[in-house]
Design a protein around this motif. Structure first.
Motif, PDB file in Angstrom:
ATOM      1  N   THR A 321       0.811  -1.219   0.000  1.00 47.27           N
ATOM      2  CA  THR A 321       0.000   0.000   0.000  1.00 47.27           C
ATOM      3  C   THR A 321       0.842   1.266   0.000  1.00 47.27           C
ATOM      4  O   THR A 321       0.491   2.259  -0.657  1.00 47.27           O
ATOM      5  CB  THR A 321      -0.944   0.011   1.219  1.00 47.27           C
ATOM      6  OG1 THR A 321      -1.666  -1.224   1.275  1.00 47.27           O
ATOM      7  CG2 THR A 321      -1.934   1.161   1.138  1.00 47.27           C
ATOM      8  N   PHE A 322       1.957   1.236   0.721  1.00 50.08           N
ATOM      9  CA  PHE A 322       2.826   2.418   0.821  1.00 50.08           C
ATOM     10  C   PHE A 322       4.264   2.020   0.472  1.00 50.08           C
ATOM     11  O   PHE A 322       5.123   1.940   1.357  1.00 50.08           O
ATOM     12  CB  PHE A 322       2.770   3.013   2.239  1.00 50.08           C
ATOM     13  CG  PHE A 322       1.388   3.358   2.697  1.00 50.08           C
ATOM     14  CD1 PHE A 322       0.768   4.518   2.274  1.00 50.08           C
ATOM     15  CD2 PHE A 322       0.704   2.518   3.559  1.00 50.08           C
ATOM     16  CE1 PHE A 322      -0.507   4.838   2.694  1.00 50.08           C
ATOM     17  CE2 PHE A 322      -0.571   2.821   3.994  1.00 50.08           C
ATOM     18  CZ  PHE A 322      -1.185   3.986   3.551  1.00 50.08           C
ATOM     19  N   PRO A 323       4.524   1.703  -0.776  1.00 48.17           N
ATOM     20  CA  PRO A 323       5.880   1.282  -1.170  1.00 48.17           C
ATOM     21  C   PRO A 323       6.900   2.385  -0.908  1.00 48.17           C
ATOM     22  O   PRO A 323       6.644   3.574  -1.135  1.00 48.17           O
ATOM     23  CB  PRO A 323       5.744   0.998  -2.676  1.00 48.17           C
ATOM     24  CG  PRO A 323       4.528   1.744  -3.102  1.00 48.17           C
ATOM     25  CD  PRO A 323       3.609   1.786  -1.934  1.00 48.17           C
ATOM     26  N   GLY A 324       8.043   1.959  -0.385  1.00 50.44           N
ATOM     27  CA  GLY A 324       9.111   2.896  -0.080  1.00 50.44           C
ATOM     28  C   GLY A 324       9.094   3.402   1.346  1.00 50.44           C
ATOM     29  O   GLY A 324      10.079   3.991   1.807  1.00 50.44           O
ATOM     30  N   GLU A 325       7.997   3.198   2.077  1.00 47.50           N
ATOM     31  CA  GLU A 325       7.930   3.630   3.469  1.00 47.50           C
ATOM     32  C   GLU A 325       8.538   2.560   4.382  1.00 47.50           C
ATOM     33  O   GLU A 325       8.699   1.400   3.999  1.00 47.50           O
ATOM     34  CB  GLU A 325       6.476   3.898   3.881  1.00 47.50           C
ATOM     35  CG  GLU A 325       5.792   5.003   3.080  1.00 47.50           C
ATOM     36  CD  GLU A 325       6.343   6.378   3.400  1.00 47.50           C
ATOM     37  OE1 GLU A 325       7.136   6.493   4.367  1.00 47.50           O
ATOM     38  OE2 GLU A 325       5.997   7.341   2.688  1.00 47.50           O
ATOM     39  N   ASP A 326       8.862   2.969   5.597  1.00 47.18           N
ATOM     40  CA  ASP A 326       9.470   2.066   6.575  1.00 47.18           C
ATOM     41  C   ASP A 326       8.451   1.006   7.006  1.00 47.18           C
ATOM     42  O   ASP A 326       7.400   1.330   7.576  1.00 47.18           O
ATOM     43  CB  ASP A 326       9.944   2.868   7.786  1.00 47.18           C
ATOM     44  CG  ASP A 326      10.754   2.030   8.762  1.00 47.18           C
ATOM     45  OD1 ASP A 326      10.894   0.806   8.530  1.00 47.18           O
ATOM     46  OD2 ASP A 326      11.242   2.589   9.771  1.00 47.18           O
ATOM     47  N   VAL A 327       8.769  -0.255   6.739  1.00 46.32           N
ATOM     48  CA  VAL A 327       7.833  -1.335   7.080  1.00 46.32           C
ATOM     49  C   VAL A 327       7.890  -1.707   8.557  1.00 46.32           C
ATOM     50  O   VAL A 327       6.964  -2.342   9.086  1.00 46.32           O
ATOM     51  CB  VAL A 327       8.109  -2.588   6.214  1.00 46.32           C
ATOM     52  CG1 VAL A 327       7.888  -2.274   4.742  1.00 46.32           C
ATOM     53  CG2 VAL A 327       9.512  -3.129   6.464  1.00 46.32           C
ATOM     54  N   PRO A 375      -7.663  -0.655   5.820  1.00 50.86           N
ATOM     55  CA  PRO A 375      -7.619  -0.631   4.344  1.00 50.86           C
ATOM     56  C   PRO A 375      -8.134   0.668   3.741  1.00 50.86           C
ATOM     57  O   PRO A 375      -7.957   0.893   2.535  1.00 50.86           O
ATOM     58  CB  PRO A 375      -8.513  -1.811   3.947  1.00 50.86           C
ATOM     59  CG  PRO A 375      -9.422  -2.008   5.100  1.00 50.86           C
ATOM     60  CD  PRO A 375      -8.637  -1.638   6.313  1.00 50.86           C
ATOM     61  N   LEU A 376      -8.758   1.526   4.547  1.00 47.31           N
ATOM     62  CA  LEU A 376      -9.288   2.789   4.032  1.00 47.31           C
ATOM     63  C   LEU A 376      -8.284   3.927   4.118  1.00 47.31           C
ATOM     64  O   LEU A 376      -8.544   5.023   3.610  1.00 47.31           O
ATOM     65  CB  LEU A 376     -10.563   3.177   4.797  1.00 47.31           C
ATOM     66  CG  LEU A 376     -11.694   2.144   4.787  1.00 47.31           C
ATOM     67  CD1 LEU A 376     -12.879   2.649   5.603  1.00 47.31           C
ATOM     68  CD2 LEU A 376     -12.124   1.825   3.356  1.00 47.31           C
ATOM     69  N   THR A 377      -7.150   3.691   4.754  1.00 48.10           N
ATOM     70  CA  THR A 377      -6.157   4.756   4.922  1.00 48.10           C
ATOM     71  C   THR A 377      -5.425   5.007   3.611  1.00 48.10           C
ATOM     72  O   THR A 377      -5.054   4.075   2.901  1.00 48.10           O
ATOM     73  CB  THR A 377      -5.143   4.380   6.011  1.00 48.10           C
ATOM     74  OG1 THR A 377      -4.510   3.142   5.657  1.00 48.10           O
ATOM     75  CG2 THR A 377      -5.816   4.220   7.355  1.00 48.10           C
ATOM     76  N   ASN A 378      -5.210   6.266   3.318  1.00 42.79           N
ATOM     77  CA  ASN A 378      -4.429   6.641   2.128  1.00 42.79           C
ATOM     78  C   ASN A 378      -3.211   7.478   2.505  1.00 42.79           C
ATOM     79  O   ASN A 378      -2.582   8.090   1.647  1.00 42.79           O
ATOM     80  CB  ASN A 378      -5.296   7.415   1.133  1.00 42.79           C
ATOM     81  CG  ASN A 378      -5.980   8.618   1.796  1.00 42.79           C
ATOM     82  OD1 ASN A 378      -5.675   8.974   2.940  1.00 42.79           O
ATOM     83  ND2 ASN A 378      -6.899   9.225   1.059  1.00 42.79           N
ATOM     84  N   SER A 379      -2.891   7.500   3.806  1.00 40.21           N
ATOM     85  CA  SER A 379      -1.750   8.263   4.295  1.00 40.21           C
ATOM     86  C   SER A 379      -0.953   7.393   5.264  1.00 40.21           C
ATOM     87  O   SER A 379      -1.523   6.746   6.158  1.00 40.21           O
ATOM     88  CB  SER A 379      -2.207   9.540   4.995  1.00 40.21           C
ATOM     89  OG  SER A 379      -1.122  10.165   5.680  1.00 40.21           O
ATOM     90  N   TYR A 380       0.342   7.391   5.080  1.00 38.41           N
ATOM     91  CA  TYR A 380       1.212   6.606   5.962  1.00 38.41           C
ATOM     92  C   TYR A 380       1.186   7.150   7.385  1.00 38.41           C
ATOM     93  O   TYR A 380       1.261   6.378   8.346  1.00 38.41           O
ATOM     94  CB  TYR A 380       2.643   6.622   5.409  1.00 38.41           C
ATOM     95  CG  TYR A 380       3.622   5.792   6.194  1.00 38.41           C
ATOM     96  CD1 TYR A 380       3.610   4.406   6.117  1.00 38.41           C
ATOM     97  CD2 TYR A 380       4.580   6.395   7.012  1.00 38.41           C
ATOM     98  CE1 TYR A 380       4.514   3.637   6.835  1.00 38.41           C
ATOM     99  CE2 TYR A 380       5.481   5.643   7.727  1.00 38.41           C
ATOM    100  CZ  TYR A 380       5.449   4.268   7.639  1.00 38.41           C
ATOM    101  OH  TYR A 380       6.345   3.516   8.361  1.00 38.41           O
ATOM    102  N   TYR A 446      -5.611  -6.324   0.659  1.00 42.34           N
ATOM    103  CA  TYR A 446      -5.871  -6.533   2.085  1.00 42.34           C
ATOM    104  C   TYR A 446      -7.189  -5.910   2.535  1.00 42.34           C
ATOM    105  O   TYR A 446      -7.499  -5.925   3.731  1.00 42.34           O
ATOM    106  CB  TYR A 446      -4.729  -5.931   2.915  1.00 42.34           C
ATOM    107  CG  TYR A 446      -3.572  -6.884   3.099  1.00 42.34           C
ATOM    108  CD1 TYR A 446      -3.700  -8.007   3.895  1.00 42.34           C
ATOM    109  CD2 TYR A 446      -2.353  -6.658   2.470  1.00 42.34           C
ATOM    110  CE1 TYR A 446      -2.646  -8.892   4.070  1.00 42.34           C
ATOM    111  CE2 TYR A 446      -1.285  -7.527   2.632  1.00 42.34           C
ATOM    112  CZ  TYR A 446      -1.441  -8.651   3.438  1.00 42.34           C
ATOM    113  OH  TYR A 446      -0.398  -9.517   3.609  1.00 42.34           O
ATOM    114  N   THR A 447      -7.983  -5.412   1.608  1.00 43.65           N
ATOM    115  CA  THR A 447      -9.255  -4.792   2.001  1.00 43.65           C
ATOM    116  C   THR A 447     -10.196  -5.803   2.645  1.00 43.65           C
ATOM    117  O   THR A 447     -10.674  -5.609   3.776  1.00 43.65           O
ATOM    118  CB  THR A 447      -9.935  -4.157   0.782  1.00 43.65           C
ATOM    119  OG1 THR A 447      -9.075  -3.164   0.224  1.00 43.65           O
ATOM    120  CG2 THR A 447     -11.259  -3.520   1.186  1.00 43.65           C
ATOM    121  N   LEU A 448     -10.474  -6.893   1.968  1.00 42.88           N
ATOM    122  CA  LEU A 448     -11.378  -7.907   2.505  1.00 42.88           C
ATOM    123  C   LEU A 448     -10.788  -8.611   3.737  1.00 42.88           C
ATOM    124  O   LEU A 448     -11.518  -8.807   4.728  1.00 42.88           O
ATOM    125  CB  LEU A 448     -11.734  -8.923   1.421  1.00 42.88           C
ATOM    126  CG  LEU A 448     -12.726 -10.022   1.826  1.00 42.88           C
ATOM    127  CD1 LEU A 448     -14.044  -9.404   2.272  1.00 42.88           C
ATOM    128  CD2 LEU A 448     -12.948 -10.999   0.661  1.00 42.88           C
TER     129      LEU A 448
END
Length: 584
Positions: A321-327, A375-380, A446-448
């Motif tokens: 969902t957020f490629p490049g962010e700290d996992v 799954p509704l988040t669009n911000s890290y 991962y929504t469902l």
């Protein structure tokens, strides 16, 4: 004094302490003091022909059978439990460090299923820990807290030591690391929660929060330490050092001296087979007669079907969902705030008037809602905020398991109550994450999975309201009732509330004629609404210190063994017009 050694050799009938001949003698002259003042001059202390002093159950509580709520040994038990909890779940939660190294080794050997095989070791460890907690609870009642914890320390340390000699054999690691270490963790974890109720009552919530925070502290500390050890000493050396650290559980086991005796063995009744008696001697069937416990033990595992899903799949969710962010940051946030939550809600749980069951329901609702929103988040940044909230209420849920078990089942049944709950929880905790993974593999989203994972905590927490709709029944009598344990302690069973009311606190009530009616306090005392105690020939003291001695007059020693004597310190419902309180 040896473990579970009785205080004396006097007989007990329905919780009354009798002399060796089994009869109660009349009372002679004596003096009752409170706060340094002479309150009353009733007859002297009771003695039979052999000179044995007759001591009521309330006296045994005053003379040291109530949890001390402090003192050097109590704090040492708390620190030991903190270390045991931290070591056990610190190693389980940080298995990912070893998993990465094992995967690389198996990949170099050409194994196409390297990742799944290495992951199975960690799954076996956590699954075995919870699955065998039921056995640990039963074993604790049979051989004691110390021996059970000692055996757990030996198995966990031995399993890690043997694992260091078979790092190239994945099948052997399934047994040594997965099953052997997991079984040792189960045997040590259940007594670690159960011992706290022996030493703490007023501060049980705070202490449970501190002890369960040990896993969060070790989870944060261990990963960088393990990384350095793997670089310096390789996997074999690291496992041996982990084995040495696990040996501290063995040392901590010697501190676990119980203050409550184990449940009495079942009585032989006509028609019961030997197998029936054997099973009853192992399993405390009395806790399953408590409807509140049955509801709690079934609803909590139901809520946990989706509970562990975000923890297992969070890193993969961040990658997709957020490629490049700290996992790693979201997982670290969950661990940190989980530890903080255990401390905060441990303090809140001990506040007067706070219902611990409602707190646990609140935690499950919060975790379920946050899981639905993931799954509704669009911000890290929003995702990290959600993980902070999730960790906070995760700490709330974990820290209340022990205190609620003591509230519902009392000291005599709390150990097996914790064990059965953890054992039943092992199934949803193990099944939930793989099912979510299968759904992700088929939908590539991962929504469902997260929506389905958020529903069980909401459902389970809602069903817990059934506890308020049932009345505990034992031997045909509705709760609350005074239950006298084998050690003489008085326990109000079935009300599911904390015994935190003042010792001599008054609760006013008015009957139909305008007179005061006796009311049962949450600590088992009875007040008739005027500050005096029914069926007592003594004047009503305005205050009596906890350390005050109490002697009973002849009129308060009823001939009916089913009724407890009333006194200036522990006044249960007496005779006459007030309703009597029968004992099982």
């Amino acid at each position: 004094m040896a473990e579970n050694e009785p205080l004396n050799d006097q007989k007990q009938v329905n919780g009354r302490i009798l002399p060796s001949n089994g009869h109660i003698a009349p009372v002679a002259n004596g003096v009752v003091h409170a706060n340094g003042k002479e309150l009353v001059k009733p007859p002297a202390p009771v003695q039979n022909g052999n000179g044995t002093h007759i001591e009521a159950p309330c006296c045994r509580d005053i003379h040291g059978k109530e949890p001390p709520d402090g003192g050097a040994r109590a704090w040492l038990v708390m620190v030991s439990a903190f270390l045991c909890n931290g070591i056990i779940f610190g190693f389980i939660n940080t298995y990912g460090v070893i998993h990465s190294l094992l995967t690389d080794r198996l990949t170099k050997l050409g194994d196409p299923e390297a990742s799944s095989k290495a992951a199975l070791i960690g799954a076996l460890a956590i699954g075995t820990t919870f699955l065998f907690s039921t056995m640990a609870g039963c074993l604790t009642d049979k051989i004691g807290l110390r021996l059970t914890t000692f055996a757990g320390g030996v198995l966990s340390a031995g399993g890690l030591l043997l694992s260091s000699f078979c790092t190239e054999n994945i099948s052997a690691l399934y047994f040594t690391y997965g099953i052997m270490f997991g079984l040792g963790a189960a045997l040590a974890y259940t007594p670690t929660l159960a011992i706290l109720g022996h030493y703490f009552k007023r501060y049980l919530g705070k202490v449970s929060g501190f002890v369960t925070a040990g896993s969060s502290v070790f989870t944060v500390i261990l990963p960088p330490c393990l990384d350095k050890l793997l670089v310096s000493y390789s996997l074999e050396g690291t496992l041996r050092i982990m084995s040495l650290v696990s040996a501290f559980i063995i040392i901590c086991s010697f501190v676990y001296k119980p203050l409550h005796p184990p449940p009495e063995p079942p009585k032989k009744k006509p028609g019961r087979s030997r197998i029936n008696l054997f099973l009853r001697s192992i399993v405390n069937v009395e806790i399953w007669k408590r409807k509140r416990f049955v509801i709690w033990a079934l609803c909590v595992p139901l809520a946990l079907f989706g509970y562990f899903v975000p923890y297992v799949h969070m890193m993969q969710f961040v990658k997709t969902t957020f490629p490049g962010e700290d996992v790693n940051l979201p997982v670290m946030c969950i661990g940190i705030t989980s530890g903080i939550g255990r401390l905060i809600f441990g303090v809140i749980a001990d506040m007067p008037g706070v219902n611990r069951m409602y707190l646990q329901q609140l935690s499950l609702v919060s975790i379920g809602l946050v899981t639905l929103l993931l799954p509704l988040t669009n911000s890290y940044v929003v995702l990290v905020s959600f993980t902070l909230v999730m960790g906070l209420f995760d700490g709330c849920f974990i820290s209340l398991l022990g205190p609620i078990a003591y509230e519902i089942c009392g000291p005599s049944g709390a150990t097996q109550a914790i064990g059965f709950l953890l054992g039943l929880s092992s199934i949803p905790l193990t099944v939930g994450p793989p099912v979510a993974g299968m759904i992700f593999d088929s939908t590539n989203s991962y929504t469902l999975p997260f929506i389905l994972a958020g529903l069980p905590p909401l459902l389970g927490s809602s069903l817990l309201f059934l506890i308020k709709c049932v009345k505990e029944e034992e031997n045909g009598l509705n709760a609350p009732r005074a239950v006298v344990l084998a050690n003489g302690d008085i326990e109000i069973a079935g009300n599911g509330t904390k015994s935190s009311a003042p010792l001599m606190g008054a609760t006013n009530g008015v009957n139909g004629t305008g007179g005061a009616v006796p009311t049962i306090q949450s600590n088992g005392h009875v007040d008739n609404g005027t500050g005096s105690y029914p069926d007592s020939p003594w004047p009503s003291p305005t205050s009596i210190s906890d350390s005050a001695a109490c002697d009973h007059s002849s009129s308060s020693l009823h001939t009916n063994p089913g009724i407890l004597p009333s006194c200036s310190h522990t006044a249960l419902l007496g005779r006459g017009s007030s309703p009597s309180m029968s004992l099982p």
